[in-house]
Design a protein around this motif. Structure first.
Motif, PDB file in Angstrom:
ATOM      1  N   ALA A  15       0.809  -1.127   0.414  1.00  0.00           N
ATOM      2  CA  ALA A  15       0.033  -0.424  -0.182  1.00  0.00           C
ATOM      3  C   ALA A  15       0.912   1.433   0.071  1.00  0.00           C
ATOM      4  O   ALA A  15       0.475   2.287  -0.658  1.00  0.00           O
ATOM      5  CB  ALA A  15      -0.721   0.112   1.039  1.00  0.00           C
ATOM      6  N   LEU A  19       0.571   4.260  -2.903  1.00  0.00           N
ATOM      7  CA  LEU A  19       0.634   5.349  -2.924  1.00  0.00           C
ATOM      8  C   LEU A  19       1.384   6.147  -3.370  1.00  0.00           C
ATOM      9  O   LEU A  19       1.528   7.480  -4.001  1.00  0.00           O
ATOM     10  CB  LEU A  19       0.319   5.945  -1.575  1.00  0.00           C
ATOM     11  CG  LEU A  19      -1.532   4.392  -0.827  1.00  0.00           C
ATOM     12  CD1 LEU A  19      -1.807   5.030   0.305  1.00  0.00           C
ATOM     13  CD2 LEU A  19      -2.536   5.505  -1.735  1.00  0.00           C
ATOM     14  N   ARG A  22       1.608   5.878  -7.029  1.00  0.00           N
ATOM     15  CA  ARG A  22       1.335   6.850  -7.836  1.00  0.00           C
ATOM     16  C   ARG A  22       0.558   8.700  -8.012  1.00  0.00           C
ATOM     17  O   ARG A  22       0.632   9.159  -8.650  1.00  0.00           O
ATOM     18  CB  ARG A  22      -0.349   6.660  -6.977  1.00  0.00           C
ATOM     19  CG  ARG A  22      -1.002   5.332  -7.608  1.00  0.00           C
ATOM     20  CD  ARG A  22      -2.529   5.349  -7.031  1.00  0.00           C
ATOM     21  NE  ARG A  22      -2.878   4.089  -7.567  1.00  0.00           N
ATOM     22  CZ  ARG A  22      -4.293   3.591  -7.407  1.00  0.00           C
ATOM     23  NH1 ARG A  22      -4.985   4.379  -6.406  1.00  0.00           N
ATOM     24  NH2 ARG A  22      -4.713   1.898  -7.501  1.00  0.00           N
ATOM     25  N   ARG A  56     -11.591   4.111  -1.708  1.00  0.00           N
ATOM     26  CA  ARG A  56     -10.547   5.815  -2.215  1.00  0.00           C
ATOM     27  C   ARG A  56      -9.711   5.176  -3.107  1.00  0.00           C
ATOM     28  O   ARG A  56      -9.908   5.721  -4.246  1.00  0.00           O
ATOM     29  CB  ARG A  56     -10.951   5.979  -1.320  1.00  0.00           C
ATOM     30  CG  ARG A  56     -10.135   7.559  -1.644  1.00  0.00           C
ATOM     31  CD  ARG A  56     -10.308   8.914  -0.169  1.00  0.00           C
ATOM     32  NE  ARG A  56      -8.893   8.344   1.011  1.00  0.00           N
ATOM     33  CZ  ARG A  56      -8.913   8.326   2.099  1.00  0.00           C
ATOM     34  NH1 ARG A  56     -10.832   8.331   2.227  1.00  0.00           N
ATOM     35  NH2 ARG A  56      -8.583   8.650   3.080  1.00  0.00           N
ATOM     36  N   TRP A  57      -9.346   4.175  -2.820  1.00  0.00           N
ATOM     37  CA  TRP A  57      -8.171   3.553  -3.715  1.00  0.00           C
ATOM     38  C   TRP A  57      -8.002   2.760  -5.317  1.00  0.00           C
ATOM     39  O   TRP A  57      -7.311   2.783  -5.920  1.00  0.00           O
ATOM     40  CB  TRP A  57      -6.291   3.178  -2.921  1.00  0.00           C
ATOM     41  CG  TRP A  57      -6.451   3.760  -1.321  1.00  0.00           C
ATOM     42  CD1 TRP A  57      -5.954   4.894  -1.781  1.00  0.00           C
ATOM     43  CD2 TRP A  57      -5.583   3.349  -0.468  1.00  0.00           C
ATOM     44  NE1 TRP A  57      -5.603   4.778  -0.153  1.00  0.00           N
ATOM     45  CE2 TRP A  57      -5.536   3.985   0.259  1.00  0.00           C
ATOM     46  CE3 TRP A  57      -5.045   1.425  -0.584  1.00  0.00           C
ATOM     47  CZ2 TRP A  57      -4.814   3.191   1.310  1.00  0.00           C
ATOM     48  CZ3 TRP A  57      -4.926   1.385   0.532  1.00  0.00           C
ATOM     49  CH2 TRP A  57      -4.141   1.902   1.799  1.00  0.00           C
ATOM     50  N   GLU A 310      -1.089   5.140   3.834  1.00  0.00           N
ATOM     51  CA  GLU A 310      -1.736   6.661   3.605  1.00  0.00           C
ATOM     52  C   GLU A 310      -0.624   7.688   4.435  1.00  0.00           C
ATOM     53  O   GLU A 310      -0.436   8.566   3.285  1.00  0.00           O
ATOM     54  CB  GLU A 310      -4.025   6.993   3.516  1.00  0.00           C
ATOM     55  CG  GLU A 310      -3.649   8.492   3.016  1.00  0.00           C
ATOM     56  CD  GLU A 310      -5.431   8.016   2.984  1.00  0.00           C
ATOM     57  OE1 GLU A 310      -5.818   7.962   1.707  1.00  0.00           O
ATOM     58  OE2 GLU A 310      -6.375   8.099   4.435  1.00  0.00           O
TER      59      GLU A 310
END
Length: 417
Positions: A15, A19, A22, A56-57, A310
């Motif tokens: 994760a 993030l 991205r 949300r991802w 996150e």
């Protein structure tokens, strides 16, 4: 030179890499395993706050398509009182319990699709430092391939997502802020069953016992019993008899359904210690169990790992983005912010789980509060929200809130209508 090297490719590491990638950063993920790869020691419940992040991802549809159902109803049977509700303030309004071989792979595939590089079969050995001293800034890692060939990778920051026994945490000398041994927590026994009807995520709470059940992949239901960590262990050959005896005593309705179902896995019986380590240092950070391992009684670990990812990725993005303009201190400031912000959520939940793991009879004042919850759906939902991580323990157990619960019950009983 990578912007970040992430050691550990499971949910916390994948994760974080997803993030960061991205956001345009060059990320390398290394793991000694080859994927897909399962994790046996996990009850894999992702609470509402975690499912909201997955949604949300953009990953929730993939998980649902894999055959993992959303879990929308929750029931806590406390013997003389049964509470049913849903955590408030959620985006999706559900939890889910994907098997780790699926969840970790979905996150890892998304990270690679976003541009992160993956190197499997890499065993971490040590960190690289800018100066040859224990205080030198971490600037990469060195490791070894399966054929014994040494490798090293340089990075502006190294993220340890390599589990509760994190070799990276040892390599950087991360201090333990809190530690509880196995006997101080809970002892968990569970297996998977098919043909077992469950209408809700079930918890059956009794003194020194907690039974639970929820749906996962392949139409199967995970059923478990939690005992205090100080409980005597039984030989593996006797685990099933012990489990069924305990279940029949403390949750007979669930025991009857289990007797009529088909066990689809071996039994898992284990206890784990819990800890909270310092989160960052010069050039490094820890996420997931590497930083905070929570007693499994509240099943908070995966959701906290996703929250860590996150939070850290957002801070690192700002630090890395401005590093060239403002110097290294911007990245250092981003790293320094992670620990305090992580601990606002993680430390209270760590302590809440540790307290629950004692499985002691609540004191009389808390028994009165739980009895007063009956009929107060908004407050019942808020209590479930403590587990769903949409309500903090401090908010629910604040003396003002507890008094409001008691006052509401008193007013309702005095109402002649």
């Amino acid at each position: 030179m990578f912007d970040a090297v992430v050691v550990g490719a499971r949910c916390a590491g994948a994760a974080t890499a997803l993030l960061l990638a991205r956001q345009g950063h060059r990320v390398l993920i290394v793991d000694q395993a080859h994927f897909p790869s399962d994790v046996r020691l996990s009850t894999h419940l992702v609470w509402h706050a975690g499912v909201d992040l997955l949604d949300r991802w953009g990953l929730l549809p993939t998980l649902q398509a894999s055959g993992c159902p959303l879990l929308t109803d929750f029931a806590l049977d406390m013997g003389g009182l049964v509470l049913q509700g849903q955590p408030p303030g959620t985006r999706v309004g559900a939890a889910m319990a994907p098997r780790r071989v699926v969840l970790d792979q979905v996150l890892l595939d998304a990270a690679v699709a976003a541009g992160a590089e993956l190197r499997e079969g890499v065993t971490f050995e040590d960190v690289l430092r800018e100066q040859e001293s224990a205080e030198g800034r971490v600037c990469g890692i060195r490791g070894r391939l399966q054929d014994g060939q040494p490798v090293q990778f340089e990075a502006r920051v190294v993220v340890g997502a390599d589990g509760t026994h994190s070799p990276l945490a040892r390599a950087v000398g991360a201090r333990e802020l809190v530690r509880h041994g196995k006997d101080e927590g809970s002892y968990n026994v569970y297996a998977y069953f098919s043909g077992l009807p469950v209408d809700a995520v079930e918890f059956h709470s009794r003194p020194e016992r907690m039974a639970y059940a929820w749906h996962t992949h392949h139409g199967q239901t995970l059923v478990g019993m939690i005992l205090p960590g100080r409980s005597p262990r039984v030989p593996l050959a006797e685990v099933e008899a012990m489990f069924m005896g305990e279940l029949a005593t403390h949750a007979p309705s669930l025991a009857e359904r289990v007797r009529n179902a088909q066990r689809e896995s071996d039994w898992t019986a284990a206890s784990v210690g819990s800890h909270c380590r310092e989160a960052t240092g010069a050039g490094w950070a820890l996420v997931g169990d590497a930083g905070v391992t929570v007693d499994p009684i509240t099943a908070a670990g995966i959701t906290l790992a996703l929250r860590d990812a996150e939070l850290l990725s957002g801070l690192l993005h700002e630090g890395l983005r401005h590093e060239g303009l403002l110097g290294q201190r911007t990245l250092d400031a981003a790293l320094a912010d992670f620990g305090p912000q992580r601990d606002v959520v993680s430390r209270p939940l760590h302590q809440f789980a540790q307290d629950m793991a004692q499985l002691q009879v609540p004191p009389p004042e808390m028994v009165n509060v739980f009895m007063a919850l009956a009929g107060n759906q908004a407050q019942i939902d808020r209590y479930f929200g403590v587990f769903g991580q949409t309500v903090t323990p401090a908010e629910f157990f604040d003396p003002t809130n507890l008094q409001a619960i008691l006052s509401g019950a008193a007013a309702a009983s005095a109402d002649p209508v």
